[in-house]
Write a protein that holds these residues in place. Structure first.
Motif, PDB file in Angstrom:
ATOM      1  N   ILE A 177       0.822  -1.207   0.000  1.00 33.69           N
ATOM      2  CA  ILE A 177       0.000   0.000   0.000  1.00 33.69           C
ATOM      3  C   ILE A 177       0.858   1.259   0.000  1.00 33.69           C
ATOM      4  N   ASN A 178       2.028   1.203   0.632  1.00 32.77           N
ATOM      5  CA  ASN A 178       2.919   2.373   0.583  1.00 32.77           C
ATOM      6  C   ASN A 178       3.311   2.697  -0.854  1.00 32.77           C
ATOM      7  N   GLN A 179       3.602   1.659  -1.619  1.00 38.78           N
ATOM      8  CA  GLN A 179       4.048   1.870  -2.999  1.00 38.78           C
ATOM      9  C   GLN A 179       2.890   2.395  -3.858  1.00 38.78           C
ATOM     10  N   LEU A 180       1.700   1.841  -3.659  1.00 37.62           N
ATOM     11  CA  LEU A 180       0.555   2.262  -4.467  1.00 37.62           C
ATOM     12  C   LEU A 180       0.110   3.671  -4.100  1.00 37.62           C
ATOM     13  N   ALA A 181       0.099   3.988  -2.829  1.00 34.45           N
ATOM     14  CA  ALA A 181      -0.248   5.357  -2.427  1.00 34.45           C
ATOM     15  C   ALA A 181       0.733   6.349  -3.044  1.00 34.45           C
ATOM     16  N   GLY A 182       2.017   6.023  -2.971  1.00 35.31           N
ATOM     17  CA  GLY A 182       3.020   6.909  -3.548  1.00 35.31           C
ATOM     18  C   GLY A 182       2.892   7.045  -5.050  1.00 35.31           C
ATOM     19  N   ALA A 183       2.543   5.946  -5.716  1.00 36.11           N
ATOM     20  CA  ALA A 183       2.431   5.968  -7.175  1.00 36.11           C
ATOM     21  C   ALA A 183       1.355   6.935  -7.649  1.00 36.11           C
ATOM     22  N   PHE A 184       0.328   7.142  -6.829  1.00 38.25           N
ATOM     23  CA  PHE A 184      -0.782   7.998  -7.249  1.00 38.25           C
ATOM     24  C   PHE A 184      -0.877   9.283  -6.432  1.00 38.25           C
ATOM     25  N   GLY A 185       0.221   9.615  -5.760  1.00 37.64           N
ATOM     26  CA  GLY A 185       0.305  10.905  -5.085  1.00 37.64           C
ATOM     27  C   GLY A 185      -0.552  11.042  -3.854  1.00 37.64           C
ATOM     28  N   ALA A 186      -0.835   9.935  -3.176  1.00 33.04           N
ATOM     29  CA  ALA A 186      -1.687   9.983  -1.987  1.00 33.04           C
ATOM     30  C   ALA A 186      -0.851  10.039  -0.720  1.00 33.04           C
ATOM     31  N   SER A 187      -1.292  10.832   0.232  1.00 36.70           N
ATOM     32  CA  SER A 187      -0.723  10.764   1.572  1.00 36.70           C
ATOM     33  C   SER A 187      -1.213   9.473   2.219  1.00 36.70           C
ATOM     34  N   MET A 188      -0.496   9.013   3.236  1.00 42.19           N
ATOM     35  CA  MET A 188      -0.896   7.768   3.894  1.00 42.19           C
ATOM     36  C   MET A 188      -0.743   7.890   5.398  1.00 42.19           C
ATOM     37  N   ASP A 189      -1.793   7.518   6.101  1.00 41.71           N
ATOM     38  CA  ASP A 189      -1.803   7.517   7.561  1.00 41.71           C
ATOM     39  C   ASP A 189      -2.127   6.115   8.057  1.00 41.71           C
ATOM     40  N   VAL A 190      -1.545   5.754   9.183  1.00 45.45           N
ATOM     41  CA  VAL A 190      -1.797   4.456   9.810  1.00 45.45           C
ATOM     42  C   VAL A 190      -2.386   4.700  11.189  1.00 45.45           C
ATOM     43  N   VAL A 191      -3.522   4.082  11.464  1.00 47.46           N
ATOM     44  CA  VAL A 191      -4.195   4.231  12.749  1.00 47.46           C
ATOM     45  C   VAL A 191      -4.281   2.850  13.394  1.00 47.46           C
ATOM     46  N   ALA A 192      -3.421   2.609  14.375  1.00 46.06           N
ATOM     47  CA  ALA A 192      -3.408   1.331  15.098  1.00 46.06           C
ATOM     48  C   ALA A 192      -4.305   1.456  16.323  1.00 46.06           C
ATOM     49  N   LEU A 193      -5.254   0.545  16.443  1.00 44.09           N
ATOM     50  CA  LEU A 193      -6.295   0.649  17.464  1.00 44.09           C
ATOM     51  C   LEU A 193      -6.141  -0.454  18.516  1.00 44.09           C
ATOM     52  N   ASP A 194      -5.513  -0.108  19.622  1.00 47.55           N
ATOM     53  CA  ASP A 194      -5.407  -1.008  20.777  1.00 47.55           C
ATOM     54  C   ASP A 194      -4.961  -2.414  20.375  1.00 47.55           C
ATOM     55  N   LEU A 195      -3.827  -2.507  19.692  1.00 45.00           N
ATOM     56  CA  LEU A 195      -3.375  -3.803  19.191  1.00 45.00           C
ATOM     57  C   LEU A 195      -3.029  -4.779  20.306  1.00 45.00           C
ATOM     58  N   ASP A 196      -2.722  -4.253  21.489  1.00 42.41           N
ATOM     59  CA  ASP A 196      -2.421  -5.132  22.618  1.00 42.41           C
ATOM     60  C   ASP A 196      -3.676  -5.597  23.340  1.00 42.41           C
ATOM     61  N   GLU A 197      -4.844  -5.198  22.827  1.00 39.49           N
ATOM     62  CA  GLU A 197      -6.115  -5.580  23.450  1.00 39.49           C
ATOM     63  C   GLU A 197      -7.089  -6.039  22.358  1.00 39.49           C
ATOM     64  N   PRO A 198      -7.011  -7.308  21.961  1.00 42.79           N
ATOM     65  CA  PRO A 198      -7.918  -7.798  20.915  1.00 42.79           C
ATOM     66  C   PRO A 198      -9.381  -7.661  21.331  1.00 42.79           C
ATOM     67  N   THR A 199     -10.247  -7.591  20.346  1.00 48.92           N
ATOM     68  CA  THR A 199     -11.674  -7.665  20.640  1.00 48.92           C
ATOM     69  C   THR A 199     -11.990  -9.020  21.273  1.00 48.92           C
ATOM     70  N   ALA A 200     -13.161  -9.128  21.856  1.00 46.16           N
ATOM     71  CA  ALA A 200     -13.574 -10.394  22.456  1.00 46.16           C
ATOM     72  C   ALA A 200     -13.910 -11.412  21.363  1.00 46.16           C
ATOM     73  N   ASP A 201     -13.828 -12.678  21.690  1.00 42.05           N
ATOM     74  CA  ASP A 201     -14.219 -13.765  20.787  1.00 42.05           C
ATOM     75  C   ASP A 201     -15.726 -13.709  20.585  1.00 42.05           C
ATOM     76  N   PHE A 202     -16.156 -13.344  19.378  1.00 42.15           N
ATOM     77  CA  PHE A 202     -17.594 -13.110  19.174  1.00 42.15           C
ATOM     78  C   PHE A 202     -18.428 -14.387  19.133  1.00 42.15           C
ATOM     79  N   THR A 203     -17.811 -15.562  19.225  1.00 45.23           N
ATOM     80  CA  THR A 203     -18.621 -16.785  19.377  1.00 45.23           C
ATOM     81  C   THR A 203     -19.122 -16.923  20.811  1.00 45.23           C
ATOM     82  N   LYS A 204     -18.649 -16.070  21.703  1.00 45.10           N
ATOM     83  CA  LYS A 204     -19.040 -16.147  23.113  1.00 45.10           C
ATOM     84  C   LYS A 204     -19.815 -14.921  23.579  1.00 45.10           C
TER      85      LYS A 204
END
Length: 334
Positions: free
Chosen positions: A103-130
């Motif tokens: 995605i970095n290469q494709l964003a750059g190829a078409f002149g797009a800025s790129m932002d990354v938003v990491a959302l609580d990666l150390d805290e997974p969502t709950a197992d939705f089967t439960k």
């Protein structure tokens, strides 16, 4: 604009702005005067007029495209739904931040800025089967993260994602929103075998049955992920700002489907960038009434298919806004 509950977010969707009809009509009129036979550029003509209407400019160009990648981890990975461990999400976020991903290469190829938003990666969502994957506060926080990620100065938005296990989340959301059999919505994702595919279908069935979400936003809370909610929030904010959106693959389209099923017409500012190799993505796009711009057998995620489609949209606008009219060129229009 702030919201602290899902009901407030639902109300917000009722008040989003519509297309600028004057600009759309101006673009339509210009299209009819360009030095080409009527309809000769096919869907490019429709795209240019669509974009012009949302930007409020009858002769627009794309100058500030933005790509936002959301990352989240899924507790449902405990059910063995992915061929990769959840640690890969963190590792890929680092790769995004260091510029090493597709995605970095494709964003750059078409002149797009790129932002990354990491959302609580150390805290997974709950197992939705439960039970629900997220509390209401958690899903609202993720929606806000998406809402706040959009650059008000952008003139085009692509949202992408990274989250091991999120094709299972997208399948469960699609099954809850549109019915059918669980098997209709699951695919191989990161490359699971036949046994893994059957396991994903089981997980999807169980997740929908256990949670029985009452509406589309409850589907997002019960079966989604933080990165999925982040994309939904960003797509809604883009509509608030009249910024056109190119949708990416299966997970992005599932996030978008929540908005459309909550308020019909919410995705009028969106086009589908591509149809992925996940078979259910094509089904989902049909449900949303979105014809893809590209079909290249991609299944990477990361916003990669949508980023590639930036080039298609740029081409549409280059011809629409840059071509001469018959009068300007001194060419007889018959």
């Amino acid at each position: 604009m702030r919201f602290t509950t899902l009901d407030q977010f639902r109300s917000l969707l009722d008040d989003l702005p519509g297309v600028d009809e004057a600009a759309k009509n101006g673009a339509t009129e210009r299209n009819g005067q360009l030095t080409k036979p009527p309809g000769a550029l096919g869907r490019l003509e429709e795209l240019a007029i669509w974009y012009a209407g949302w930007r409020g400019d009858g002769r627009p160009m794309i100058e500030r495209p933005q790509v936002v990648i959301f990352a989240g981890n899924h507790g449902v990975c405990e059910q063995g739904v992915s061929a990769f461990p959840a640690e890969v999400t963190v590792q890929m976020v680092a790769n995004f931040e260091h510029g090493g991903a597709a995605i970095n290469q494709l964003a750059g190829a078409f002149g797009a800025s790129m932002d990354v938003v990491a959302l609580d990666l150390d805290e997974p969502t709950a197992d939705f089967t439960k039970g629900p994957a997220m509390t209401e506060d958690e899903v609202v926080a993720a929606l806000h993260a998406g809402w706040d990620s959009v650059d008000p100065e952008a003139d085009l938005l692509v949202t992408g994602e990274m989250g091991i296990g999120n094709t299972t989340s997208a399948a469960a959301m699609s099954h809850a929103l549109f019915g059918g059999a669980a098997e209709d919505w699951v695919g191989r994702g990161t490359g699971v075998d036949d046994a893994g595919l059957a396991n994903k279908a089981r997980v999807v069935r169980e997740g929908v049955a256990v949670n029985a979400p009452r509406d589309a936003l409850a589907v997002l809370q019960c079966l989604g992920g933080r990165e999925v909610a982040g994309m939904a929030g960003a797509i809604a904010r883009a509509r608030d700002l009249r910024i056109p959106v190119i949708l990416d693959g299966y997970i992005c389209s599932a996030a978008a489907a929540v908005l459309e099923e909550t308020k019909a017409g919410t995705l009028d500012h969106c086009v589908a960038g591509h149809v992925s190799a996940e078979a259910a993505h094509g089904i989902l796009l049909e449900k949303l009434g979105k014809a893809p711009l590209l079909s290249l057998g991609m299944r990477l995620g990361e916003g990669s298919g949508a980023a590639l489609a930036i080039g298609v949209l740029k081409g549409a606008l280059a011809t629409h806004s840059g071509m001469a009219t018959f009068a300007e060129a001194g060419v007889s229009d018959g």
